[in-house]
Design a protein around this motif. Structure first.
Motif, PDB file in Angstrom:
ATOM      1  N   UNK A 188     105.244  52.508  74.005  1.00 17.78           N
ATOM      2  CA  UNK A 188     105.989  52.992  75.174  1.00 17.78           C
ATOM      3  C   UNK A 188     105.921  51.985  76.308  1.00 17.78           C
ATOM      4  N   UNK A 189     104.737  51.440  76.544  1.00 17.34           N
ATOM      5  CA  UNK A 189     104.583  50.448  77.613  1.00 17.34           C
ATOM      6  C   UNK A 189     105.430  49.207  77.341  1.00 17.34           C
ATOM      7  N   UNK A 190     105.391  48.706  76.120  1.00 18.97           N
ATOM      8  CA  UNK A 190     106.184  47.517  75.771  1.00 18.97           C
ATOM      9  C   UNK A 190     107.673  47.814  75.925  1.00 18.97           C
ATOM     10  N   UNK A 191     108.111  48.966  75.444  1.00 17.19           N
ATOM     11  CA  UNK A 191     109.539  49.319  75.558  1.00 17.19           C
ATOM     12  C   UNK A 191     109.978  49.446  77.009  1.00 17.19           C
ATOM     13  N   UNK A 192     109.128  50.023  77.864  1.00 17.77           N
ATOM     14  CA  UNK A 192     109.484  50.196  79.276  1.00 17.77           C
ATOM     15  C   UNK A 192     109.524  48.877  80.034  1.00 17.77           C
ATOM     16  N   UNK A 193     108.654  47.960  79.700  1.00 16.56           N
ATOM     17  CA  UNK A 193     108.591  46.684  80.429  1.00 16.56           C
ATOM     18  C   UNK A 193     109.590  45.669  79.873  1.00 16.56           C
ATOM     19  N   UNK A 194     109.674  45.562  78.550  1.00 15.99           N
ATOM     20  CA  UNK A 194     110.498  44.514  77.944  1.00 15.99           C
ATOM     21  C   UNK A 194     111.878  44.988  77.507  1.00 15.99           C
ATOM     22  N   UNK A 254      93.032  55.346  66.159  1.00 17.16           N
ATOM     23  CA  UNK A 254      93.543  55.878  67.429  1.00 17.16           C
ATOM     24  C   UNK A 254      95.077  55.766  67.480  1.00 17.16           C
ATOM     25  N   UNK A 255      95.792  56.633  66.783  1.00 12.87           N
ATOM     26  CA  UNK A 255      97.264  56.527  66.791  1.00 12.87           C
ATOM     27  C   UNK A 255      97.875  56.765  68.166  1.00 12.87           C
ATOM     28  N   UNK A 256      97.147  57.440  69.046  1.00 10.04           N
ATOM     29  CA  UNK A 256      97.674  57.642  70.403  1.00 10.04           C
ATOM     30  C   UNK A 256      97.756  56.316  71.158  1.00 10.04           C
ATOM     31  N   UNK A 304     101.112  54.708  70.249  1.00 12.73           N
ATOM     32  CA  UNK A 304     102.241  55.320  70.960  1.00 12.73           C
ATOM     33  C   UNK A 304     102.290  54.866  72.413  1.00 12.73           C
ATOM     34  N   UNK A 305     101.124  54.845  73.080  1.00 11.90           N
ATOM     35  CA  UNK A 305     101.100  54.420  74.483  1.00 11.90           C
ATOM     36  C   UNK A 305     101.470  52.947  74.619  1.00 11.90           C
TER      37      UNK A 305
END
Length: 66
Positions: free
Chosen positions: A20-26, A11-13, A16-17
């Motif tokens: 993105x979540x880690x980058x947005x929060x941290x 599940x490569x998606x 990506x999700x």
């Protein structure tokens, strides 16, 4: 650990999700800690799915009489 890598390859998606979540929060400033769990629902769902697919407990033991 092998189940994690298998699921990420399948599940490569999810990768990506999660990224993105880690980058947005941290904001790429630090590694996540346990206190961040409430702010990372996608990561939490991925971990729950991996634990659902793999039994982490021994459900049986050898019979000593046999």
């Amino acid at each position: 650990m092998s189940t994690f890598f298998y699921m990420m390859a399948k599940h490569p998606e999810w990768v990506k999700r999660a990224q993105t979540e880690i980058d947005n929060i941290l904001h790429q400033e630090r590694l996540p800690v346990l206190d961040d769990r409430a702010d990372l629902p996608i990561i939490d769902c991925i971990m729950k799915e991996i634990f659902r697919c793999v039994c982490v407990l021994v459900l049986s033991y050898p019979d000593p009489d046999s």
